[in-house]
Structure formats: structure tokens, C-alpha cells
Design a protein around this motif. Structure first.
Motif, PDB file in Angstrom:
ATOM      1  N   ASP A   1       0.680  -1.126  -0.056  1.00 58.77           N
ATOM      2  CA  ASP A   1      -0.141   0.075  -0.244  1.00 58.77           C
ATOM      3  C   ASP A   1       0.893   1.284  -0.060  1.00 58.77           C
ATOM      4  N   PRO A   2       1.579   1.335  -1.046  1.00 58.22           N
ATOM      5  CA  PRO A   2       2.512   2.555  -0.880  1.00 58.22           C
ATOM      6  C   PRO A   2       1.934   3.718  -0.977  1.00 58.22           C
ATOM      7  N   HIS A   3       0.830   3.855  -1.672  1.00 51.99           N
ATOM      8  CA  HIS A   3      -0.060   5.212  -1.605  1.00 51.99           C
ATOM      9  C   HIS A   3      -0.311   5.797  -0.269  1.00 51.99           C
ATOM     10  N   ALA A   4      -0.810   4.764   0.774  1.00 48.11           N
ATOM     11  CA  ALA A   4      -0.971   5.226   2.142  1.00 48.11           C
ATOM     12  C   ALA A   4       0.002   5.757   2.826  1.00 48.11           C
ATOM     13  N   VAL A   5       1.552   4.945   2.431  1.00 50.41           N
ATOM     14  CA  VAL A   5       2.514   5.889   3.255  1.00 50.41           C
ATOM     15  C   VAL A   5       2.799   7.208   2.642  1.00 50.41           C
ATOM     16  N   LEU A   6       2.626   7.364   1.203  1.00 53.31           N
ATOM     17  CA  LEU A   6       2.696   8.706   0.724  1.00 53.31           C
ATOM     18  C   LEU A   6       1.869   9.624   1.299  1.00 53.31           C
ATOM     19  N   GLU A   7       0.477   9.180   1.234  1.00 51.01           N
ATOM     20  CA  GLU A   7      -0.575  10.189   1.876  1.00 51.01           C
ATOM     21  C   GLU A   7      -0.168  10.315   3.374  1.00 51.01           C
TER      22      GLU A   7
ATOM     23  N   VAL B   1      18.110  17.037   8.277  1.00 45.21           N
ATOM     24  CA  VAL B   1      18.858  16.991   6.997  1.00 45.21           C
ATOM     25  C   VAL B   1      19.332  18.227   6.471  1.00 45.21           C
ATOM     26  N   TRP B   2      20.411  18.422   5.972  1.00 45.30           N
ATOM     27  CA  TRP B   2      20.978  19.802   5.634  1.00 45.30           C
ATOM     28  C   TRP B   2      20.830  20.925   6.601  1.00 45.30           C
ATOM     29  N   ASP B   3      20.880  20.248   8.050  1.00 42.62           N
ATOM     30  CA  ASP B   3      20.493  21.302   9.012  1.00 42.62           C
ATOM     31  C   ASP B   3      19.200  21.969   9.243  1.00 42.62           C
ATOM     32  N   MET B   4      18.232  21.495   8.603  1.00 40.40           N
ATOM     33  CA  MET B   4      17.059  21.884   8.456  1.00 40.40           C
ATOM     34  C   MET B   4      15.925  21.052   9.224  1.00 40.40           C
ATOM     35  N   PRO B   5      14.912  21.939  10.060  1.00 39.80           N
ATOM     36  CA  PRO B   5      13.989  20.892  10.814  1.00 39.80           C
ATOM     37  C   PRO B   5      13.515  19.781   9.965  1.00 39.80           C
ATOM     38  N   THR B   6      13.570  18.594  10.374  1.00 39.65           N
ATOM     39  CA  THR B   6      13.161  17.391   9.898  1.00 39.65           C
ATOM     40  C   THR B   6      12.265  16.416  10.749  1.00 39.65           C
ATOM     41  N   CYS B   7      11.010  16.340  10.062  1.00 37.08           N
ATOM     42  CA  CYS B   7      10.277  15.249  10.909  1.00 37.08           C
ATOM     43  C   CYS B   7      10.296  13.948  10.325  1.00 37.08           C
ATOM     44  N   LEU B   8      10.822  13.001  11.277  1.00 34.67           N
ATOM     45  CA  LEU B   8      11.362  11.716  10.642  1.00 34.67           C
ATOM     46  C   LEU B   8      10.686  10.726  11.345  1.00 34.67           C
ATOM     47  N   ASN B   9       9.808  10.115  10.519  1.00 37.51           N
ATOM     48  CA  ASN B   9       8.939   8.866  11.214  1.00 37.51           C
ATOM     49  C   ASN B   9       8.925   7.635  10.555  1.00 37.51           C
ATOM     50  N   ASN B  10       8.605   6.561  11.049  1.00 44.56           N
ATOM     51  CA  ASN B  10       8.857   5.165  10.230  1.00 44.56           C
ATOM     52  C   ASN B  10       7.654   4.713   9.315  1.00 44.56           C
ATOM     53  N   VAL B  11       7.781   4.189   8.485  1.00 41.61           N
ATOM     54  CA  VAL B  11       6.976   3.597   7.709  1.00 41.61           C
ATOM     55  C   VAL B  11       5.703   3.318   8.102  1.00 41.61           C
ATOM     56  N   GLU B  12       5.334   2.538   9.061  1.00 44.01           N
ATOM     57  CA  GLU B  12       4.069   2.051   9.774  1.00 44.01           C
ATOM     58  C   GLU B  12       3.573   3.273  10.234  1.00 44.01           C
ATOM     59  N   THR B  13       4.210   4.039  11.338  1.00 48.17           N
ATOM     60  CA  THR B  13       3.790   5.356  11.868  1.00 48.17           C
ATOM     61  C   THR B  13       3.014   6.093  10.777  1.00 48.17           C
ATOM     62  N   LEU B  14       3.655   6.401   9.693  1.00 46.41           N
ATOM     63  CA  LEU B  14       3.067   7.158   8.643  1.00 46.41           C
ATOM     64  C   LEU B  14       1.706   6.641   7.927  1.00 46.41           C
ATOM     65  N   ALA B  15       1.906   5.029   7.784  1.00 51.55           N
ATOM     66  CA  ALA B  15       0.922   4.324   7.233  1.00 51.55           C
ATOM     67  C   ALA B  15      -0.502   4.544   7.795  1.00 51.55           C
ATOM     68  N   ASN B  16      -0.232   4.932   9.201  1.00 46.78           N
ATOM     69  CA  ASN B  16      -1.522   5.130  10.160  1.00 46.78           C
ATOM     70  C   ASN B  16      -2.036   6.199   9.865  1.00 46.78           C
ATOM     71  N   VAL B  17      -1.359   7.115   9.551  1.00 44.10           N
ATOM     72  CA  VAL B  17      -2.035   8.706   9.369  1.00 44.10           C
ATOM     73  C   VAL B  17      -3.201   8.964   8.663  1.00 44.10           C
ATOM     74  N   PRO B  18      -3.047   8.521   7.448  1.00 41.58           N
ATOM     75  CA  PRO B  18      -4.553   8.694   6.529  1.00 41.58           C
ATOM     76  C   PRO B  18      -5.831   8.069   7.394  1.00 41.58           C
ATOM     77  N   SER B  19      -5.521   6.961   7.705  1.00 44.85           N
ATOM     78  CA  SER B  19      -6.725   6.220   8.491  1.00 44.85           C
ATOM     79  C   SER B  19      -7.412   7.327   9.628  1.00 44.85           C
ATOM     80  N   ILE B  20      -6.378   7.681  10.444  1.00 46.86           N
ATOM     81  CA  ILE B  20      -6.653   8.412  11.457  1.00 46.86           C
ATOM     82  C   ILE B  20      -7.202   9.684  11.186  1.00 46.86           C
TER      83      ILE B  20
END
Ligand SMILES: Cc1cc2nc3c(=O)[nH]c(=O)nc-3n(C[C@H](O)[C@H](O)[C@H](O)COP(=O)(O)O)c2cc1C
Ligand code: SF4
Length: 553
Positions: free
Chosen positions: A233-239, A334-353
């Protein structure tokens, strides 16, 4: 060009799917592909063509259906009839499914052919109401096994990109973070850090440019949750990445995926291309002010590059070694800029939530662990595979019901969770609920979701040596407690394994574990002793038996 009409794509795709009298779903994840599922798809296509049924039957390659031990899996859904799941399908059997099941089932006079399957077909079916399926709760894996991961239309037909539309048109970043907070979602990459907190830090960091990174470097031995999610479900992670970007104020996303996952990379590349074509990536997404773009970077196979600061160094083209924190990536990434870094499964949960609301997600789980969790259930268990369970379910239910119990007829001794950073949970503690805190109290961790069932034949000293050997190999060598301590610890374990150890060695092991835990620079070294400490705590007798063995005398 006007913004994409998501509702229209959804309706058109549902209509297109309904035009078929039969849909055949074939698992096309790495596991099933390695046991010939692409050849099964070829055979099905040939058979469908030879029976002149191309307009009536659709063959859908899907992501992981979960029951990996019994792949390739093929599910046949004839309109108005009970779905049938076939296991261990080969090309020859696939042709028989078309001629002896689907063709007669499509005959107008037949009500539900599934009830009348000839024995040679029936013997290869898996009832869809067995505990393996019934005890699970699919949120992240809701589309896995049900849609073609390479079709954006199929994702949209299952309400994909609805959450993105909802947040861009109706919600402020603060409202999004509020829903994530309500959901209780914690990072699924191992640390369990509250996602709402991380997003708030990233949002509050002032900068002209910000990033979102999706961590797909999954390297724990025995773990394949993130790979399966990306493949299914790559689109869920992308979303999820798009929503995280809008909530934190980021302009660019980076998928860091390990190079050993070629299918996941290919599907994510395709998803990005499709999203761009549909103007769901790029400038003024869905006609709003929000613009965002994505790229994929490959991890070159070092376990330590999954650690967030090493991962960032690797993206920047530097050697992938961790650095001390703070500053955390949400402030300086990354490149000293603020970066929100999350895991694949974490992000895949986000659209449903975001689609269903934070409270909906929080309906499952315990006080501190909400929602569901994906595990790769492996080892000495009958139904090994990819599962998603509501938090709070007991380990016993996972192992005995979903897993079907021991595959060797020998008593289960323990369950290893959390991979090289985790420990063992002994048989007597199997009633523990799946929960971050309770696992930790029991001397292990939930980690990213590896779960290995062990029976009476498994030596706990060998298990500890295996995991420690892995972390010693993967240590980047930057700090002495991990580089030297790990090697000394492994030497002592090997000495004991060979029957040459002494009781004094056990004391040295305990001291070394303590030193590594407290003085190592990053999580790899800090948690590397965990499998040793945990096995020593619960199975010290096995260490003493080796010490007192004949070889020693
Ligand atoms: C040695 C080491 C390896 C790690 N590997 C991964 C990994 O493969 N995937 C992952 O998401 N997090 C991994 N982590 C955790 C990350 O550093 C980070 O905490 C996580 O990606 C944050 O995402 P989350 O909050 O959504 O879990 C690793 C940590 C350490 C110390
Ligand atoms: S703890 Fe190990 S992996 Fe982490 S920085 Fe130190 S040497 Fe490298």
C-alpha cells in the motif's frame, strides 16, 4: 488545469471493478513472488484467455495477504458467492482453479459454487473464518491483499487521498496534530515516541525549508513489516508523508528505503509518479497553497543507518554514523533543516486516523499503547506471517490463536520481541498484553514488530549470541563502549557456549552490559545488551548448565 476530482476517480474505479463477475487476487509480495506467484499470475491469465473469460474476470496482483507460510495465496471472489482462499498455489493448480472452480461458478444456474468445490480443490483452501484472520484488526494493512498496489485508482476507490483532501480543505495544522494526539499514535519504528509531540516540535521549529523523512531502512533480523506495507500500500505511506508535511510545514519529503527492498522501492517510485500525474504531488496540491515534492534515497545495507541521525548523515552523502542528540532532527535534521522523521508504519496509520478521527484509532489498545500494531510472526509457530493486531491483545492469543501454536509439537519456551534491541518473554508471561510499557516491564521491548516464537530446543545462550553477533557486526565503531564492549561481551558468550566459561564470566557479562547500556552513543550500543540481560534474567540456568557441562570439566 483544475485539481483532480478524487470522488470521480473513486466512483469510476468502483464501477470498473463491479463490471467483472469474478476477481482473482494473487499475492505479489516478495515472499509469494519468491515461491512463484508471478508464474501463477501468468498461468491464470493464460487460462482466463483460453476460456474466453477476459471480460468477466479480473486478475489483481496484491500486496501481502498475511499467511506467508502457505503462499502463494490466491483468493477467488465470484460476485454474489463466498470468497475462497487457496494456499500453496502453483501454475498447474491455478489453471484448475479457473477451469474447475471459476468457470462452473460463473454459470448462471449456480448459486454458490464454493460449497460444491471438488475435493482436490477444497483440500487446498484455507477457511477465511479461522482465528488467524478473525483475531486480527487491520488498519495499516486494510488494503494489503485487497488492492493492486500499483494502481492509484484502486487506492482511491478505498477512500485513498480522502484524508489529504479533508485536511487541506478543512483543517489547520494544529487541528491535525490535535487528532493525532487524540489517537495516541506512537512511533512504530521502535522507540514509541508520541507522534503528536514530534510533529509539534517540527512545526514549532522556525526555518525557511523543512523536510519529512520516511524511515524505510528496516534492518532487524526476522522483521519485514515495513517492507510489506511499502509493497502492499505505497500510496497510504505517501499520503501519510503528505499529511505530516502539511502539519509540520515541510516542503520536501525523502523516502529512505533499504536497497535490499527492490520491490518496495519500485512500487514507491510508481506511487510517486502516479501522484505527480494526478497533481497530488507538486505545486498547489488540490488547488490549495500547499506544495510538496518527494524523492527516494536508498540505504546501502547498514543496520545503523536506520538510526535517525546516521540516516540523515547517509542522505547527506556522509558516512552513516550516529551523532549525539540534542539537537534532535525536528530541530536540526537533514541539511541542518528541521526534519520530521517517522517510520513507515507510523506514517501509514496517519490517513486512516485523519479520515476517521483520533478517537476512532484510540478505541483499540491499552492506556499507553493505542491502535493496532503490525508484527512479523515467525519461528516455531504454525501460521507464520504478517499480522496486525489490536494493542492489548495478549501474547498468548497472538501465539496460540493467530499463530496456531507450536509448529513442532514441543512446548513453547519463549517469544523474542524487539529484535536485537529486545529480549525474550518467557512462556509463563504469555498472558501479557501487547503494550509498550508492559513489554518493557517484562524485560523486553515491542520494538518495530519482529516476533519470534521459540520452543524447548532453542538455547537461550545461542539466541543471545546470535543477536549480539548481529549488533557487533553492525556497530559503526564510533564509540568505544559499543565497539570494544560488544566484542568482549560476544567473546564471553562464545566462551560459555563452548563450555569453557566460568561463573566469574557471568559477573563480567553483567558489568559489560551495564557499561554498554549507560555509555554507548546511540541506541544500537545502548540496547545491544538487552537480549543478553533478558536471557540471563529468565534463563540463567541455561548459562550455568553450559558452564557446568561435561566439556568444561
Ligand atoms: C540502530 C538503530 C536502527 C534503527 N532502525 C530503524 C529502522 O530501520 N526503521 C525505523 O523506522 N526506525 C529505526 N530506528 C529508530 C529511528 O532512529 C527513529 O527513532 C524512528 O525512525 C522514528 O520514527 P517513529 O517515531 O515513527 O518510530 C533505529 C534506531 C536505532 C538505534
Ligand atoms: S553505539 Fe555503536 S553504533 Fe552507535 S555510535 Fe557507538 S559504535 Fe556506533
Amino acid at each position: 488545469m483544475p485539481p483532480v476530482n478524487i470522488e470521480k476517480i473513486k466512483n469510476d474505479e468502483i464501477k470498473r471493478q463491479n463490471d467483472f463477475c469474478c476477481r482473482i487476487f494473487v499475492c505479489a509480495s516478495t515472499g509469494c513472488i519468491s515461491s512463484q506467484s508471478m508464474e501463477v499470475i501468468d498461468a491464470l491469465e493464460e487460462a482466463v484467455k483460453s476460456h474466453d473469460l477476459e471480460n468477466e474476470i479480473e486478475i489483481v496482483p496484491t500486496g501481502c495477504m498475511g499467511l506467508c507460510a502457505r503462499g502463494p495465496l490466491v483468493r477467488v471472489e465470484v460476485a454474489g458467492q463466498k470468497p475462497v482462499l487457496y494456499e500453496t498455489v502453483d501454475p498447474m493448480f491455478a489453471r484448475l482453479v479457473v477451469s474447475e472452480h471459476i468457470r462452473p461458478a460463473l454459470a448462471k444456474s449456480v448459486k454458490d459454487y464454493a460449497f460444491k468445490l471438488p475435493d482436490f480443490l477444497k483440500n487446498r483452501t484455507v477457511p477465511l473464518d479461522i482465528d488467524f484472520f478473525a483475531q486480527q484488526q487491520k488498519v495499516v494493512l486494510a488494503n494489503a491483499g485487497d488492492i493492486d498496489p500499483e494502481s492509484i485508482e484502486a487506492y482511491i476507490a478505498r477512500d485513498g487521498y480522502k484524508a489529504l483532501e479533508k485536511i487541506l480543505l478543512n483543517m489547520s495544522p494544529e487541528q491535525i496534530i490535535e487528532q493525532i494526539e487524540k489517537s495516541g499514535l506512537r512511533g512504530r519504528g521502535g522507540g514509541g515516541f508520541p507522534v503528536a509531540k514530534k510533529w509539534t516540535f517540527a512545526r514549532q521549529s522556525q526555518a525557511e525549508y523543512k523536510y519529512v523523512i520516511c524511515n524505510g531502512d528496516e534492518g532487524d533480523p526476522g522483521a519485514y513489516m515495513d517492507r510489506s506495507i511499502l509493497e502492499a500500500d505505497p500510496h497510504a505511506v505517501l499520503e501519510g508523508v503528505l499529511i505530516a508535511a502539511y502539519a509540520t510545514g515541510a516542503q520536501e519529503g525523502i523516502f529512505y528505503i533499504r536497497a535490499e527492498y527492490p520491490l518496495a522501492i519500485e512500487r514507491m517510485k510508481k506511487a510517486i509518479r502516479q501522484a505527480k500525474r494526478n497533481k497530488l504531488l507538486g505545486k498547489n496540491i488540490l488547488g490549495t497553497e500547499f506544495s510538496f515534492d518527494c524523492q527516494i534515497r536508498l540505504g546501502a545495507g547498514a543496520f545503523v543507518c536506520g538510526e535517525e541521525t546516521a540516516l540523515i548523515a547517509s542522505i547527506e552523502g556522509r558516512r552513516g554514523t550516529p551523532r549525539p542528540r540534542p539537537p534532535y532532527p525536528s530541530v536540526k535534521g537533514v541539511w541542518d533543516m528541521p526534519t520530521c522523521l517517522n517510520n513507515v508504519e507510523t506514517l501509514a496509520n496517519v490517513p486512516s486516523i485523519l479520515r476517521n478521527g483520533g478517537d476512532w484509532f484510540a478505541q483499540w489498545g491499552t492506556g499507553s499503547s493505542k491502535g493496532t500494531k503490525v508484527f512479523a510472526l515467525t519461528g516455531k509457530v504454525i501460521n507464520s506471517g504478517l499480522i496486525e493486531i489490536p494493542m492489548g491483545l495478549s501474547l498468548r492469543e497472538v501465539v496460540e490463536k493467530i499463530g496456531g501454536g507450536s509448529s513442532t509439537a514441543k512446548e513453547i519456551k519463549a517469544v523474542q520481541t524487539g529484535g536485537p534491541s529486545g529480549g525474550v518473554i518467557k512462556r509463563e508471561d504469555l498472558d501479557l498484553p501487547v503494550c509498550y510499557d508492559r513489554f518493557q516491564q517484562a524485560g523486553s521491548i515491542m520494538g518495530s514488530g519482529g516476533m519470534i516464537v521459540m520452543d524447548q530446543d532453542d538455547s537461550m545462550v545461542d539466541i543471545a549470541s546470535f543477536y549480539l553477533g548481529f549488533t557487533v557486526d553492525e556497530s559503526c565503531g564510533k564509540c568505544a563502549p559499543c565497539r570494544i564492549g560488544g566484542k568482549q561481551l560476544l567473546d564471553l558468550l562464545e566462551k560459555i557456549s563452548q563450555g569453557k566459561g566460568t561463573k566469574k564470566d557471568i559477573e563480567s557479562i553483567k558489568l559489560l552490559c551495564e557499561a554498554m547500556r549507560s555509555a554507548s552513543l546511540c541506541g544500537l550500543g545502548q540496547t545491544a545488551p538487552n537480549p543478553v540481560v533478558s536471557t540471563l534474567t529468565y534463563f540463567e540456568n541455561e548459562y550455568l548448565e553450559k558452564i557446568n557441562s561435561e566439556v568444561c570439566k
